[in-house]
Design an enzyme around this catalytic site. Sequence first.
Site, PDB file in Angstrom:
ATOM      1  N   ASP A   1     -27.869 -10.262  24.581  1.00 12.40           N
ATOM      2  CA  ASP A   1     -27.882  -8.983  23.886  1.00 12.40           C
ATOM      3  C   ASP A   1     -27.247  -7.928  24.804  1.00 12.40           C
ATOM      4  O   ASP A   1     -27.172  -8.117  26.020  1.00 12.40           O
ATOM      5  CB  ASP A   1     -29.327  -8.611  23.540  1.00 12.40           C
ATOM      6  CG  ASP A   1     -29.430  -7.314  22.786  1.00 12.40           C
ATOM      7  OD1 ASP A   1     -28.623  -7.089  21.859  1.00 12.40           O
ATOM      8  OD2 ASP A   1     -30.318  -6.505  23.115  1.00 12.40           O
TER       9      ASP A   1
ATOM     10  N   ASP B   1     -27.701  -3.932  24.548  1.00 14.39           N
ATOM     11  CA  ASP B   1     -28.535  -2.780  24.884  1.00 14.39           C
ATOM     12  C   ASP B   1     -29.941  -3.236  25.251  1.00 14.39           C
ATOM     13  O   ASP B   1     -30.585  -3.958  24.506  1.00 14.39           O
ATOM     14  CB  ASP B   1     -28.565  -1.807  23.705  1.00 14.39           C
ATOM     15  CG  ASP B   1     -27.156  -1.373  23.315  1.00 14.39           C
ATOM     16  OD1 ASP B   1     -26.382  -1.008  24.213  1.00 14.39           O
ATOM     17  OD2 ASP B   1     -26.825  -1.429  22.116  1.00 14.39           O
TER      18      ASP B   1
END
Length: 190
Positions: free
Chosen positions: A19, A21
């Site tokens: 991922d 953020d």
Amino acid sequence: MTMPRTLVFKMKKRAVFIDRDGVILVPFIRERFSVPTSPFKREEFKMFDMVKPALDILGNLGFLRILVTNQPDIAYGYVTREDWQWMQGHVEALPLDDIFICFHTRYDGCDCKKPKPGMILDAAQKRGIDLLQSYMIGDTAADTGAAKEAGVKSILLTRDYNMGVKSDFVAESLFEAALLIRQLERRETP
């Protein structure tokens, strides 16, 4: 004279899905949101420490490093396309092998927005990835949910905002997650 047949076995690749953020980029705290968000402006952009060394460890272990990220903030009007592209350009300078981005909002009903597994499944098809031998590193229930739906082992990075989220493993940072994967790989190798 007949030539002997040669069997060619194509080994499936392994991947670590990552991922953006909360894993690569430091999330930003805003009063009007219940959880931290991605950076909306260039001055909010900050990468966590040890991201590149973590990605190097994963690459040296033979894993494809694939970014899978929900990025609806342009559609919501929270970030300009120019600022988003500037920040994403810094992310793309990292040693990543592929990038899958969902720009849809929660109202679009797409199959790619995590916790749906669409980006992971698309990457697996494109790159010939063995999902059962792969990992997802994230910081939210959407990440661990997508991992579970795709049959990938999940590593949750512990944050104040994700208490109670279930995952296969936990780590404090992307670098620690890379070290955990290295340790797990050594246990499985005879």
